[in-house]
Structures are given as structure tokens and as C-alpha cells.
Design an enzyme around this catalytic site. Structure first.
Site, PDB file in Angstrom:
ATOM      1  N   HIS A  60       0.832  -1.208   0.000  1.00 19.39           N
ATOM      2  CA  HIS A  60       0.000   0.000   0.000  1.00 19.39           C
ATOM      3  C   HIS A  60       0.865   1.258   0.000  1.00 19.39           C
ATOM      4  O   HIS A  60       1.213   1.805   1.046  1.00 19.39           O
ATOM      5  CB  HIS A  60      -0.920  -0.012   1.223  1.00 19.39           C
ATOM      6  CG  HIS A  60      -2.013   1.007   1.135  1.00 19.39           C
ATOM      7  ND1 HIS A  60      -3.237   0.836   1.731  1.00 19.39           N
ATOM      8  CD2 HIS A  60      -2.076   2.208   0.524  1.00 19.39           C
ATOM      9  CE1 HIS A  60      -3.997   1.878   1.485  1.00 19.39           C
ATOM     10  NE2 HIS A  60      -3.309   2.741   0.762  1.00 19.39           N
ATOM     11  N   ARG A  64       2.825   8.453  -6.408  1.00 22.04           N
ATOM     12  CA  ARG A  64       2.504   9.744  -7.084  1.00 22.04           C
ATOM     13  C   ARG A  64       3.195   9.852  -8.455  1.00 22.04           C
ATOM     14  O   ARG A  64       2.895   9.127  -9.333  1.00 22.04           O
ATOM     15  CB  ARG A  64       2.845  10.945  -6.191  1.00 22.04           C
ATOM     16  CG  ARG A  64       2.427  10.786  -4.717  1.00 22.04           C
ATOM     17  CD  ARG A  64       0.966  10.995  -4.489  1.00 22.04           C
ATOM     18  NE  ARG A  64       0.690  11.217  -3.066  1.00 22.04           N
ATOM     19  CZ  ARG A  64      -0.449  10.872  -2.470  1.00 22.04           C
ATOM     20  NH1 ARG A  64      -1.411  10.290  -3.131  1.00 22.04           N
ATOM     21  NH2 ARG A  64      -0.638  11.123  -1.196  1.00 22.04           N
ATOM     22  N   ASN A  94      -4.685   6.183  -7.359  1.00 26.66           N
ATOM     23  CA  ASN A  94      -5.309   7.523  -7.294  1.00 26.66           C
ATOM     24  C   ASN A  94      -4.304   8.605  -7.673  1.00 26.66           C
ATOM     25  O   ASN A  94      -3.938   9.462  -6.885  1.00 26.66           O
ATOM     26  CB  ASN A  94      -5.907   7.790  -5.900  1.00 26.66           C
ATOM     27  CG  ASN A  94      -4.890   7.729  -4.782  1.00 26.66           C
ATOM     28  OD1 ASN A  94      -3.886   7.021  -4.876  1.00 26.66           O
ATOM     29  ND2 ASN A  94      -5.137   8.454  -3.718  1.00 26.66           N
ATOM     30  N   HIS A 180     -10.586   0.400  -0.016  1.00 30.96           N
ATOM     31  CA  HIS A 180     -10.608   1.455   1.013  1.00 30.96           C
ATOM     32  C   HIS A 180     -12.037   1.503   1.517  1.00 30.96           C
ATOM     33  O   HIS A 180     -12.940   1.962   0.814  1.00 30.96           O
ATOM     34  CB  HIS A 180     -10.185   2.803   0.427  1.00 30.96           C
ATOM     35  CG  HIS A 180     -10.243   3.922   1.427  1.00 30.96           C
ATOM     36  ND1 HIS A 180      -9.147   4.662   1.806  1.00 30.96           N
ATOM     37  CD2 HIS A 180     -11.282   4.419   2.152  1.00 30.96           C
ATOM     38  CE1 HIS A 180      -9.510   5.555   2.717  1.00 30.96           C
ATOM     39  NE2 HIS A 180     -10.802   5.442   2.928  1.00 30.96           N
ATOM     40  N   ASP A 309       0.807   2.450   3.860  1.00 32.01           N
ATOM     41  CA  ASP A 309      -0.063   3.482   3.283  1.00 32.01           C
ATOM     42  C   ASP A 309       0.706   4.797   3.168  1.00 32.01           C
ATOM     43  O   ASP A 309       0.211   5.859   3.558  1.00 32.01           O
ATOM     44  CB  ASP A 309      -1.356   3.667   4.089  1.00 32.01           C
ATOM     45  CG  ASP A 309      -2.381   4.503   3.310  1.00 32.01           C
ATOM     46  OD1 ASP A 309      -2.107   4.880   2.155  1.00 32.01           O
ATOM     47  OD2 ASP A 309      -3.462   4.778   3.867  1.00 32.01           O
ATOM     48  N   HIS A 313       2.280  14.179   0.926  1.00 31.15           N
ATOM     49  CA  HIS A 313       1.761  15.468   0.448  1.00 31.15           C
ATOM     50  C   HIS A 313       2.787  16.521   0.835  1.00 31.15           C
ATOM     51  O   HIS A 313       3.667  16.248   1.664  1.00 31.15           O
ATOM     52  CB  HIS A 313       0.431  15.808   1.141  1.00 31.15           C
ATOM     53  CG  HIS A 313      -0.665  14.834   0.849  1.00 31.15           C
ATOM     54  ND1 HIS A 313      -1.343  14.803  -0.344  1.00 31.15           N
ATOM     55  CD2 HIS A 313      -1.189  13.833   1.599  1.00 31.15           C
ATOM     56  CE1 HIS A 313      -2.246  13.825  -0.307  1.00 31.15           C
ATOM     57  NE2 HIS A 313      -2.169  13.215   0.862  1.00 31.15           N
TER      58      HIS A 313
HETATM   59  O1  DOR Z   1      -5.075   9.153   4.038  1.00 28.62           O
HETATM   60  C1  DOR Z   1      -5.228   8.827   2.864  1.00 28.62           C
HETATM   61  N1  DOR Z   1      -4.415   9.315   1.898  1.00 28.62           N
HETATM   62  N2  DOR Z   1      -6.233   7.985   2.528  1.00 28.62           N
HETATM   63  C2  DOR Z   1      -6.523   7.726   1.237  1.00 28.62           C
HETATM   64  O2  DOR Z   1      -7.410   6.958   0.980  1.00 28.62           O
HETATM   65  C3  DOR Z   1      -5.796   8.384   0.153  1.00 28.62           C
HETATM   66  C4  DOR Z   1      -4.450   8.752   0.594  1.00 28.62           C
HETATM   67  C5  DOR Z   1      -3.751   9.642  -0.378  1.00 28.62           C
HETATM   68  O3  DOR Z   1      -3.673   9.284  -1.547  1.00 28.62           O
HETATM   69  O4  DOR Z   1      -3.237  10.694   0.017  1.00 28.62           O
HETATM   70 ZN    ZN Z   2      -3.731   4.728   0.641  1.00 27.59          ZN
HETATM   71 ZN    ZN Z   3      -7.146   4.186   1.673  1.00 28.77          ZN
END
Ligand code: DOR
Ligand code: ZN
Ligand code: ZN
Length: 446
Positions: A60, A64, A94, A180, A309, A313
Site C-alpha cells: 500500500h 505519485r 489515485n 478502502h 499506506d 503530500h
Molecule cells: O489518508 C489517505 N491518503 N487515505 C486515502 O485513501 C488516500 C491517501 C492519499 O492518496 O493521500
Molecule cells: Zn492509501
Molecule cells: Zn485508503
């Protein structure tokens, strides 16, 4: 012919406990693990009794790049992985553009190809057009990702029939579906109500992104997957309610697996209130009770994997006046291993559990056939760690572009010394030493 490399004096975990052995590597693979009679080698390295783990497989990760390269790119993200002992990552879809069909996947793979330090496999969202799912799998997508919290990709997530159909197709192709699980309707309604009431703080966010929203999404998915029995993998399980919904579904013959993150295991909503939006993530950090439940489930074997995860950012995006404007996500590639090694040192986790949760199980669930095990014939993806070395987590030294962490300043015990990817030394004592491109793209082979 001599083999490429022999690692001398490695400590390895075997079914009989810890043992000292030497590891011969040839052609990117583990050629032999033995105490004596190792083949001759072109290069030798003495590991001085440090522990060798199979490199972590982080299923996970948000790498980017492309139009989101200002947050992270293939180069920085996979360097962060190597610096965290992670030798394979699975990249979430995403992105901008979204990974949602063979064309977008092909483009993403070609961007990644010569710029990765570790192995990368790619998720795709599930394409709505019925001709497209087999094509994206043929292109190499390792799994599908379903976001129930908001629409990402073109599948209509509000429509049960569309989801059931997608699960059926995934089942036919034997491709796992990572989910998710937060119910979009509940999130949207809750957010609107809060905004109308002028509430825009962490407390409001926690209320909206409730354990009930997780539970509802898990119950819905397991109900819809029942018809086909599709392999469903729940991402970042965070709450007691979510866990209960999952346990209920597991009593039937469904093929369900689940993941937890280090932040949901080790932090609680108290840390979120302290670190504010810097520690904001979806699903959010939960109560102590929830965290404890996750630990009990993990110890009972009900949790299959630990994944970071890693969701980078910019610091500006993390900090916002209103919580609704802050970007959720925590960078985790460089903290997962030291945090978990600390848990091993504190006897909360065994080495065996660590290996199972971070290497073996992700390899099994996502069909990475020749990775995740420290055994002859497997890829030489390795993390060498000093179990005794203490240090402090220092985000300013991250290779990731996201140089912040809710674990900033944490004292950890257990340090990554070296990372080998496909038999090549990628990371050594604080530095990247391989060329980008030594990581491989892992494609689905079916
Ligand atoms: O905290 C999160 N950030 N949850 C998500 O589902 C997307 C992820 C992101 O892509 O920043
Ligand atoms: Zn994620
Ligand atoms: Zn997620």
C-alpha cells in the site's frame, strides 16, 4: 563459475529459530543458504552477525509522480522504500492521471521504468467498460483498487450491481480487489452537516470518519462479494467495529484478507489532536480501544499484512485552516521497519510475525511468486538490520519528499543497515548506492 556474491555471517530466521548462515546470490536470486560449502564468489561481504530479513513487500504505497510529482516521484518514493528496507512496493492508482485502464497503466510503467530503486507493482481501478478489465490485467496490473470513500476511476461505486459485477470479473481473472472501506454517503452527509454547523476541526473530522463508516463499507463489500467469492483485501483496517464486520464475514467461505498500518497500531486520536492535520489520514487515528483491538487481532492471526499506506503530500497541503481542506495521508516507507523492529525488541511482536506480515503474506495475497521468502530460488530482495542499534526518527533525513512524520523524534531500537534489491546493494548505511532502474516492474503473470 563463481556466483555473484556471498554474504557471510548472516543471522537468519528459520523454523528452528535464529541461526547463523552464509547466503550465496547469483543472477539476482538466492542461490544457496548454508553454513558450509558455499560456492566461490566474485564478491564477498561480511554481515558480522546482523539479521537478514526478506525485504519488505509494502502492498500500500502512493508513489505519485506524473502530475503529482511535486508530492513524490518514482525516484524519491522508491529511494524512500529502499531506505526503509522495502524491496517491493505496490503503487496505488489515485494518481493524476488515474491508473484506470491499460493505456494509463502503460504510460505509468514507462515513466517508472528507469527511475526505480526497488521493485514496483501497480494497482488499477476497475474499468467500467466491460472490455477493459482483462486488458489492464494483460498490461500487468497486479490488483484492482476500490475506493468507497469517493469516486476514483469510472466505476459507479454507489451501485451495488456494478460492484458485484466487478467482483465477479476479478474472481474469474483471480485478481485481488483491495478496498478502502469508508462509506461515501456517510462521509458526505456528515461533512455537509459539520460544515453547516461551522465545525472544521479535528474533532469534527473524527466524528465524520467514524468506525461506523468503516463498518458499513466492510459489510456492504462482503455482502456483495459473497455471490462470486472474489478475493477481497481490506486496506488499513482501523477500528473495532470494522474488525467485527470483517470477522462476521469470515465465518462464511469468503476469501478475505486485511491490512493494518503502523500508524493505526501505534498512534491514537490523542496523537491526532496533538499533531493536528500533520497526522491526518483516512481512516483517521482511532481510540486506544480500537488500537488495542487491532493488536489483539494481529496476535490472534486475524490480520494478514502490515503496510505503510505511504501517502505523501507537501507540508503546505497538510496544514490548512479548515480540516476539510487539509490533505489526509502520512509518509510511512521510512518508518515502518524501525517502528516494527522496536516492537520486536519490546516483545510485542515476534520476528516470525514481522516476516509473515510484511513479506510472506503480501507475496501470497498478491501472487508475487518468487519474492517474500529468504529461501533458495527466491529473488535476492533483502534487508539487513542491526537489532540493537538505537536511533531517533528524523524526517529531515527522509529520502521521501514528505519530510514530516507523526513519529518525529521517536526513539527506536533496530536499524536498517543495508537493502539488497534483485541481488544488488541498493541502500548502504544511510546512502543510496545503486542506480535507479535496478528495481523491476512486477507484472501480473496470468
Ligand atoms: O489518508 C489517505 N491518503 N487515505 C486515502 O485513501 C488516500 C491517501 C492519499 O492518496 O493521500
Ligand atoms: Zn492509501
Ligand atoms: Zn485508503
Amino acid at each position: 563459475m563463481p556466483v555473484d556474491l556471498v554474504l557471510h555471517n548472516a543471522k537468519i530466521y528459520t523454523t528452528k529459530g535464529l541461526a547463523t548462515a552464509h547466503i550465496a546470490i547469483d543472477n539476482g536470486k538466492i542461490f544457496k543458504i548454508a553454513k558450509t560449502n558455499l560456492p566461490k564468489s566474485s564478491t564477498k561481504l561480511n554481515l558480522k552477525g546482523n539479521l537478514v530479513l526478506p525485504g519488505l513487500i509494502d502492498s500500500h504505497v502512493h508513489l505519485r509522480d506524473q502530475l503529482l510529482a511535486y508530492k513524490e516521484d518514482f525516484f524519491s518514493g522508491t529511494a524512500a522504500a529502499a531506505a526503509g528496507g522495502v524491496t517491493s512496493v505496490m503503487d496505488m492508482p489515485n494518481n493524476n492521471p488515474i491508473t484506470m485502464d491499460s493505456k494509463s497503466l502503460r504510460e505509468r510503467m514507462s515513466q517508472a521504468k528507469n527511475r526505480i530503486f526497488v521493485n514496483v507493482a501497480f494497482y488499477s481501478t476497475f474499468p467500467k467498460n466491460t472490455k477493459k478489465p482483462p486488458l489492464v490485467v494483460k498490461e500487468g496490473a497486479i490488483a484492482f483498487k476500490l475506493y468507497l470513500s469517493k469516486k476514483i476511476g469510472d466505476l459507479n461505486i454507489n451501485d451495488d450491481e456494478s460492484l458485484s459485477h466487478a467482483f465477479e470479473k476479478a474472481m474469474e481473472m483471480n485478481i485481488p480487489f483491495a478496498v478502502h472501506a469508508e462509506d461515501r454517503g456517510m462521509l458526505e452527509q456528515g461533512k455537509e452537516e459539520m460544515k453547516r454547523a461551522g465545525k472544521d476541526d479535528i474533532e469534527a473530522y473524527i466524528k465524520v470518519h467514524s468506525p461506523n463508516a468503516e463498518e458499513k463499507a466492510i459489510s456492504r463489500v462482503t455482502r456483495l462479494a459473497r455471490r462470486s467469492g472474489a478475493p477481497i483485501h481490506f486496506c488499513h483496517l482501523s477500528s473495532l467495529a470494522g474488525l467485527q464486520a470483517l470477522s462476521k464475514a469470515r465465518t462464511t467461505s469468503l476469501s478475505i484478507t486485511c491490512e493494518v498500518t503502523p500508524h493505526h497500531l501505534l498512534l491514537s486520536s490523542r496523537d491526532l489532536k496533538h499533531h493536528k492535520t500533520c497526522a491526518l489520514t483516512d481512516p483517521p487515528l482511532r481510540s486506544r480501544k480500537d488500537t488495542e483491538t487491532l493488536w489483539s487481532a494481529l496476535k490472534l492471526g486475524s490480520i494478514d499484512t502490515i503496510a505503510s499506506d505511504h501517502a505523501p503530500h507537501t507540508i503546505e497541503e497538510k496544514k490548512a485552516e479548515s480540516v476539510w481542506d487539509a490533505k489526509p495521508g502520512i509518509p510511512g516507507l521510512e518508518t515502518t521497519l524501525p517502528l516494527l523492529l522496536t516492537q520486536v525488541n519490546e516483545k510485542r511482536l515476534t520476528i516470525q510475525e514481522l516476516i509473515r506480515l510484511t513479506s510472506e503474506k503480501p507475496a501470497t495475497i498478491f501472487h508475487l511468486r518468487d519474492r517474500g521468502h529468504l529461501e533458495e530460488g527466491y529473488r535476492a530482495d533483502l534487508a539487513v538490520v542491526d537489532m540493537k542499534q538505537e536511533h531517533k526518527i528524523n524526517p529531515s533525513q527522509f529520502f521521501s519528499k514528505a519530510k514530516y512524520s507523526p513519529f518525529d523524534g521517536w526513539k527506536v531500537k533496530g536499524k536498517l543497515l543495508k537493502t539488497f534489491v534483485n541481488g544488488h546493494l541498493a541502500y548502504d548505511d544511510g546512502e543510496m548506492v545503486s542506480k535507479p532502474g535496478t528495481g523491476q516492474i512486477i507484472r501480473c503473470v496470468r
